[in-house]
Write a protein that holds these residues in place. Structure first.
Motif, PDB file in Angstrom:
ATOM      1  N   GLU A  26     -13.206 -61.302 -45.265  1.00  0.00           N
ATOM      2  CA  GLU A  26     -13.809 -61.945 -46.419  1.00  0.00           C
ATOM      3  C   GLU A  26     -13.167 -63.299 -46.684  1.00  0.00           C
ATOM      4  N   ALA A  31     -17.713 -62.620 -41.541  1.00  0.00           N
ATOM      5  CA  ALA A  31     -18.831 -61.690 -41.468  1.00  0.00           C
ATOM      6  C   ALA A  31     -19.764 -62.144 -40.348  1.00  0.00           C
ATOM      7  N   GLU A  64     -33.509 -62.876 -47.508  1.00  0.00           N
ATOM      8  CA  GLU A  64     -32.154 -62.727 -48.033  1.00  0.00           C
ATOM      9  C   GLU A  64     -31.421 -61.513 -47.480  1.00  0.00           C
ATOM     10  N   THR A  65     -32.141 -60.424 -47.211  1.00  0.00           N
ATOM     11  CA  THR A  65     -31.465 -59.188 -46.822  1.00  0.00           C
ATOM     12  C   THR A  65     -31.738 -58.729 -45.402  1.00  0.00           C
ATOM     13  N   SER A  66     -32.706 -59.319 -44.727  1.00  0.00           N
ATOM     14  CA  SER A  66     -33.002 -58.843 -43.376  1.00  0.00           C
ATOM     15  C   SER A  66     -33.392 -59.986 -42.444  1.00  0.00           C
ATOM     16  N   SER A 100     -23.636 -55.256 -37.689  1.00  0.00           N
ATOM     17  CA  SER A 100     -24.046 -55.909 -38.934  1.00  0.00           C
ATOM     18  C   SER A 100     -23.570 -55.184 -40.183  1.00  0.00           C
ATOM     19  N   LYS A 102     -20.738 -55.104 -41.690  1.00  0.00           N
ATOM     20  CA  LYS A 102     -19.917 -55.941 -42.566  1.00  0.00           C
ATOM     21  C   LYS A 102     -20.684 -57.097 -43.190  1.00  0.00           C
ATOM     22  N   SER A 103     -21.854 -57.393 -42.689  1.00  0.00           N
ATOM     23  CA  SER A 103     -22.616 -58.505 -43.243  1.00  0.00           C
ATOM     24  C   SER A 103     -23.580 -57.984 -44.305  1.00  0.00           C
ATOM     25  N   ASP A 104     -24.159 -58.900 -45.030  1.00  0.00           N
ATOM     26  CA  ASP A 104     -25.094 -58.537 -46.094  1.00  0.00           C
ATOM     27  C   ASP A 104     -26.514 -58.382 -45.593  1.00  0.00           C
ATOM     28  N   LYS A 105     -26.730 -58.620 -44.314  1.00  0.00           N
ATOM     29  CA  LYS A 105     -28.083 -58.583 -43.771  1.00  0.00           C
ATOM     30  C   LYS A 105     -28.280 -57.406 -42.831  1.00  0.00           C
ATOM     31  N   LYS A 106     -29.503 -56.939 -42.771  1.00  0.00           N
ATOM     32  CA  LYS A 106     -29.900 -55.928 -41.798  1.00  0.00           C
ATOM     33  C   LYS A 106     -30.658 -56.634 -40.689  1.00  0.00           C
TER      34      LYS A 106
END
Length: 112
Positions: A26, A31, A64-66, A100, A102-106
């Motif tokens: 972080e 990430a 934003e998420t994928s 993925s 650890k990241s905020d995206k799928k």
């Protein structure tokens, strides 16, 4: 011999990656990014096929998420990337999903 070197290099990379703690990731912004995921998918696919120069991974859709990634290979190599009953394709998708975490995206992988 070459496979052993490739495996050792990959194992070294995994060891180095897991050596960092979550806090260090972080703080350093480590990430997984979309270019890193593309490089990972390309590396796996190029290791499987006979014509690695024809391997292409592009970012097809993103929000934003994928992120949807599209993997294309030579027609003759399609079976090597998909595997019997889709087992290799499923394994590649599993590795992408694990990378993925650890990241905020799928990341979704489409093979065309």
């Amino acid at each position: 011999m070459i496979d052993e070197i490739r495996i050792e290099t990959l194992e070294d990379a995994v060891e180095n990656e897991t050596a960092q703690t979550e806090n260090e990731r972080e703080e350093n912004g480590c990430a997984l990014t979309t270019p890193a995921m593309i490089a990972l998918i390309e590396f796996i696919a190029k290791s499987l096929v006979d014509a690695p120069e024809s391997v292409r991974v592009i970012e097809k859709e993103s929000d934003e998420t994928s992120v949807t990634l599209e993997l294309s290979v030579a027609q003759d190599d399609m079976g090597k990337v998909i595997g019997k009953q889709g087992r290799i394709a499923k394994a590649i998708r599993t590795v992408a999903r694990a990378a993925s975490v650890k990241s905020d995206k799928k990341y979704k992988l489409e093979i065309v």
